[in-house]
Motif scaffolding. Structure first.
Motif, PDB file in Angstrom:
ATOM      1  N   TYR A  35       0.836  -1.208   0.000  1.00  0.00           N
ATOM      2  CA  TYR A  35       0.000   0.000   0.000  1.00  0.00           C
ATOM      3  C   TYR A  35       0.871   1.258   0.000  1.00  0.00           C
ATOM      4  O   TYR A  35       0.573   2.253  -0.670  1.00  0.00           O
ATOM      5  CB  TYR A  35      -0.929   0.009   1.210  1.00  0.00           C
ATOM      6  CG  TYR A  35      -2.117  -0.925   1.076  1.00  0.00           C
ATOM      7  CD1 TYR A  35      -2.919  -0.909  -0.064  1.00  0.00           C
ATOM      8  CD2 TYR A  35      -2.457  -1.801   2.103  1.00  0.00           C
ATOM      9  CE1 TYR A  35      -4.010  -1.761  -0.193  1.00  0.00           C
ATOM     10  CE2 TYR A  35      -3.548  -2.657   1.994  1.00  0.00           C
ATOM     11  CZ  TYR A  35      -4.314  -2.636   0.845  1.00  0.00           C
ATOM     12  OH  TYR A  35      -5.394  -3.477   0.721  1.00  0.00           O
ATOM     13  N   THR A  36       1.958   1.228   0.767  1.00  0.00           N
ATOM     14  CA  THR A  36       2.887   2.378   0.798  1.00  0.00           C
ATOM     15  C   THR A  36       3.474   2.628  -0.598  1.00  0.00           C
ATOM     16  O   THR A  36       3.572   3.782  -1.065  1.00  0.00           O
ATOM     17  CB  THR A  36       4.025   2.124   1.802  1.00  0.00           C
ATOM     18  OG1 THR A  36       3.474   1.861   3.082  1.00  0.00           O
ATOM     19  CG2 THR A  36       4.946   3.328   1.882  1.00  0.00           C
ATOM     20  N   ASP A  38       2.162   1.810  -3.452  1.00  0.00           N
ATOM     21  CA  ASP A  38       1.120   2.322  -4.354  1.00  0.00           C
ATOM     22  C   ASP A  38       0.856   3.809  -4.108  1.00  0.00           C
ATOM     23  O   ASP A  38       0.622   4.576  -5.067  1.00  0.00           O
ATOM     24  CB  ASP A  38      -0.182   1.530  -4.152  1.00  0.00           C
ATOM     25  CG  ASP A  38      -0.063   0.097  -4.657  1.00  0.00           C
ATOM     26  OD1 ASP A  38       0.870  -0.182  -5.434  1.00  0.00           O
ATOM     27  OD2 ASP A  38      -0.882  -0.761  -4.243  1.00  0.00           O
ATOM     28  N   ILE A  39       0.867   4.213  -2.842  1.00  0.00           N
ATOM     29  CA  ILE A  39       0.640   5.639  -2.547  1.00  0.00           C
ATOM     30  C   ILE A  39       1.720   6.501  -3.195  1.00  0.00           C
ATOM     31  O   ILE A  39       1.431   7.566  -3.784  1.00  0.00           O
ATOM     32  CB  ILE A  39       0.600   5.861  -1.022  1.00  0.00           C
ATOM     33  CG1 ILE A  39      -0.701   5.299  -0.430  1.00  0.00           C
ATOM     34  CG2 ILE A  39       0.733   7.343  -0.677  1.00  0.00           C
ATOM     35  CD1 ILE A  39      -0.781   5.377   1.078  1.00  0.00           C
ATOM     36  N   GLY A  43      -0.382   7.379  -6.243  1.00  0.00           N
ATOM     37  CA  GLY A  43      -1.068   8.534  -5.667  1.00  0.00           C
ATOM     38  C   GLY A  43      -0.268   9.804  -5.760  1.00  0.00           C
ATOM     39  O   GLY A  43      -0.715  10.819  -6.333  1.00  0.00           O
ATOM     40  N   ILE A  44       0.969   9.792  -5.224  1.00  0.00           N
ATOM     41  CA  ILE A  44       1.796  11.009  -5.222  1.00  0.00           C
ATOM     42  C   ILE A  44       2.302  11.328  -6.630  1.00  0.00           C
ATOM     43  O   ILE A  44       2.317  12.491  -7.051  1.00  0.00           O
ATOM     44  CB  ILE A  44       2.976  10.834  -4.240  1.00  0.00           C
ATOM     45  CG1 ILE A  44       2.447  10.678  -2.812  1.00  0.00           C
ATOM     46  CG2 ILE A  44       3.946  12.008  -4.329  1.00  0.00           C
ATOM     47  CD1 ILE A  44       3.518  10.426  -1.771  1.00  0.00           C
ATOM     48  N   PHE A  49      -5.212  12.515  -5.112  1.00  0.00           N
ATOM     49  CA  PHE A  49      -5.455  12.567  -3.673  1.00  0.00           C
ATOM     50  C   PHE A  49      -6.528  11.581  -3.229  1.00  0.00           C
ATOM     51  O   PHE A  49      -6.483  11.055  -2.121  1.00  0.00           O
ATOM     52  CB  PHE A  49      -5.843  14.001  -3.274  1.00  0.00           C
ATOM     53  CG  PHE A  49      -4.730  14.980  -3.456  1.00  0.00           C
ATOM     54  CD1 PHE A  49      -3.639  14.978  -2.594  1.00  0.00           C
ATOM     55  CD2 PHE A  49      -4.745  15.902  -4.500  1.00  0.00           C
ATOM     56  CE1 PHE A  49      -2.603  15.878  -2.775  1.00  0.00           C
ATOM     57  CE2 PHE A  49      -3.706  16.792  -4.677  1.00  0.00           C
ATOM     58  CZ  PHE A  49      -2.625  16.784  -3.812  1.00  0.00           C
ATOM     59  N   ILE A  52      -4.932   8.338  -2.733  1.00  0.00           N
ATOM     60  CA  ILE A  52      -4.143   8.354  -1.489  1.00  0.00           C
ATOM     61  C   ILE A  52      -5.047   8.137  -0.287  1.00  0.00           C
ATOM     62  O   ILE A  52      -4.735   7.362   0.623  1.00  0.00           O
ATOM     63  CB  ILE A  52      -3.368   9.681  -1.365  1.00  0.00           C
ATOM     64  CG1 ILE A  52      -2.314   9.788  -2.468  1.00  0.00           C
ATOM     65  CG2 ILE A  52      -2.718   9.785   0.018  1.00  0.00           C
ATOM     66  CD1 ILE A  52      -1.622  11.139  -2.527  1.00  0.00           C
ATOM     67  N   THR A  55      -6.447   4.474  -0.309  1.00  0.00           N
ATOM     68  CA  THR A  55      -5.392   3.524   0.078  1.00  0.00           C
ATOM     69  C   THR A  55      -5.030   3.674   1.560  1.00  0.00           C
ATOM     70  O   THR A  55      -4.796   2.684   2.274  1.00  0.00           O
ATOM     71  CB  THR A  55      -4.140   3.721  -0.797  1.00  0.00           C
ATOM     72  OG1 THR A  55      -4.497   3.651  -2.171  1.00  0.00           O
ATOM     73  CG2 THR A  55      -3.099   2.660  -0.492  1.00  0.00           C
ATOM     74  N   GLY A  56      -4.996   4.944   1.996  1.00  0.00           N
ATOM     75  CA  GLY A  56      -4.709   5.187   3.415  1.00  0.00           C
ATOM     76  C   GLY A  56      -5.762   4.581   4.319  1.00  0.00           C
ATOM     77  O   GLY A  56      -5.439   4.020   5.388  1.00  0.00           O
TER      78      GLY A  56
END
Length: 568
Positions: A35-36, A38-39, A43-44, A49, A52, A55-56
């Motif tokens: 997940y980290t 993928d963010i 996402g970034i 957003f 993000i 996923t968060g």
């Protein structure tokens, strides 16, 4: 080791629940690095957003599930480990209660205390660690390795190098501390033994002004324990900063070589972060397993010591026969006994009978074997040769419980248990009424007890020697038995109290009474008196018969003639 594992058999369901919770916990922990990644990469990189946030939220959900799974693992592992220790102590305690003097000489009482407390505590702690760490670490480690390879990087060699470093460090630490775990347990036995000896011998130590000597003796043992522990834990604790150093070096190598791959476009930044997290989990799992291997020697030592108790062969074993007739006769037939590792027999070729409604007495010098004879009747120890018969059958053929139910034994040292008067009396007869207890107290001349709820301190320390003897006698005569054995338990009583108690013992009709004593006044009216010298019966008969015929008996009478005249 089967007997050590046996208490876990009824906990299979809880162990299965632990494994399920562990699988859930590991699964959740393995998803977080992805997940980290993928963010960062999606996402970034794309300024998405909403992705993000979504996923968060999934990460938070996985953390929450992992936390709940961790609670479940901790809950069930604590129940299993604590229940295991409880059941194991029960088994050990039950086994120790079956020990004869032979087993107690083989494994000392102080060592038995350490084994049933400290050693079982060690097993409990390690069992909890197995469920919370050792099962978790391989699952996490293998899963992290698989996930790391799935990222498709060429940085896996860094994990391998770090693993080699961890293994080398663990081997060095284990080799250095392994021999000392057994030493620690042995020193704990010595501390326990010395403490017990000093506490019991406080009156003698004070009387001979030996406080400084005993303090110095304990100080040496205590310092030895301190030095060994310092050495062991210094070597163990130094591993933590070294392992942290290895882990940090691993992260630096991943960032260093990963940066080149990222600049070449062969790996994404998020994958590098995920790889670091997976690598950290792999090393962490190695550390968990390494920590277990460090305490493994202590586990093996403790397990071996407890298992020694469980596997000790009993010299006193049950027979098959259950029925013993009412008012039986016990016959000693050429009985001899030699203590373990002793070259000399304590008693030799002893023959006599205990018959219903008869009182037999044994008298002789200190160390002549009087108490040994009494210990043979309830099978606290067995003869080296010869036979003890009950109604013509060897007592070894009977169930111990059935045999001992027929016997009441009052030992030489009056032993009382912490509680109250009633609880101590119920030891003699567990269903005794208050009226029966009061009657037994009256027969034993216990006139110093105000009520049955009166407190009894540990060992009966709130009573004098004579009071403890009378309470011990009352406990012995409260139940109906065929044989009453009194091992010099009138020694602290004055002549008048002794005479009153002996007159009351005549109410024990149809039972056989065996009295061991150093005092003529105690045995003067016995139906048969056995005179023992150097473990052999040198004469027998009534008081009047022995006074003229037995030189040793006559000497004993002459030394006590003043007290005899006072009694008459």
């Amino acid at each position: 080791m089967k007997k050590l594992i046996a208490p876990l058999k009824n906990k299979i369901g809880q162990i299965f629940a632990i494994f399920l919770f562990l699988v859930v916990q590991v699964y959740c922990d393995l998803t977080l690095p992805q997940y980290t990644s993928d963010i960062v990469d999606i996402g970034i990189q794309n300024a998405n957003f909403q992705f993000i946030i979504d996923t968060g939220m999934m990460m938070l959900l996985m953390v929450a599930i992992s936390a709940l799974a961790t609670v479940g693992v901790s809950y069930f592992s604590s129940r299993v480990s604590s229940g295991y220790a409880k059941d194991l102590r029960k088994i050990v305690y039950s086994k120790v209660l079956k020990f004869s003097n032979h087993e107690l000489n083989k494994i000392s009482r102080s060592s038995l205390i350490t084994r049933s407390t400290n050693d079982i505590n060690q097993l409990q702690s390690v069992l909890a660690m197995i469920f919370t760490t050792i099962l978790f670490a391989p699952l996490l480690g293998v899963g992290s390795i698989i996930k790391a390879f799935e990222l498709g990087t060429n940085l896996s060699w860094i994990i391998f190098v770090t693993f080699i470093g961890v293994v080398i460090l663990l081997v060095i630490v284990i080799v250095r501390v392994l021999p000392y775990f057994k030493v620690i347990q042995e020193i704990m036995d010595k501390i326990n033994r010395t403490s017990r000896e000093i506490l019991i011998g406080i009156p003698v130590i004070k009387a001979f002004v030996r406080q400084d000597y005993e303090e110095e003796k304990f100080r040496k043992i205590n310092e030895e324990f301190y030095d060994v522990n310092i050495y062991v834990f210094r070597n163990m604790l130094i591993m933590l900063p070294l392992m942290t150093l290895l882990m940090n070096l691993m992260i630096v190598l991943i960032l260093y070589f990963g940066a080149y791959d990222a600049m070449r476009g062969s790996i994404l930044t998020g994958d590098i972060i995920a790889f670091i997290q997976y690598s950290t989990q792999v090393v962490t799992s190695f550390l968990m397993i390494g920590a277990f291997f460090i305490i493994l020697p202590r586990l093996l030592v403790s397990g071996r010591r407890v298992n020694e108790v469980l596997t000790t062969d009993l010299t006193i074993t049950d027979g098959e026969l259950t029925d013993i007739s009412e008012n039986p006769t016990i016959e000693f037939k050429n009985v001899s006994y030699k203590y373990p590792n002793s070259e000399k027999e304590t008693i030799k070729d002893i023959s006599f009978s205990l018959k219903p409604s008869k009182t037999t007495a044994i008298i002789g010098g200190t160390g002549s074997g009087k108490s040994t004879i009494l210990n043979l009747i309830p099978r606290l120890q067995d003869p080296s040769s010869g036979e003890i018969l009950i109604d013509g059958k060897n007592i070894k053929l009977f169930k111990l419980k059935g045999l001992r139910d027929k016997i009441s034994f009052t030992p030489q040292k009056a032993i009382l248990f912490q509680g109250d008067i009633k609880s101590n009396m119920l030891t003699g007869k567990n269903d005794a009424t208050d009226e029966e207890i009061e009657n037994a107290l009256k027969m034993a001349q216990v006139d110093f007890v105000s009520n049955l709820k009166e407190e009894v301190s540990q060992g009966g320390s709130n009573y004098s020697g004579g009071q403890k003897q009378r309470l011990s006698i009352a406990r012995a005569i409260i139940g109906k038995h065929d044989f009453y054995l009194f091992d010099d338990c009138f020694s602290a009583l004055d002549m008048n109290t002794e005479r009153l108690i002996k007159n009351n013992l005549k109410n024990l009709k149809d039972s056989s009474i065996l009295i061991v004593s150093q005092r003529i006044s105690t045995i003067i009216d016995a139906d048969e008196i056995l005179v023992i010298d150097n473990g052999e019966i040198i004469d027998r008969g009534t008081h009047s018969e022995l006074v003229g015929s037995c030189e040793i008996y006559t000497e004993i009478v002459n030394t006590q003639i003043d007290s005899m005249e006072a009694l008459s």
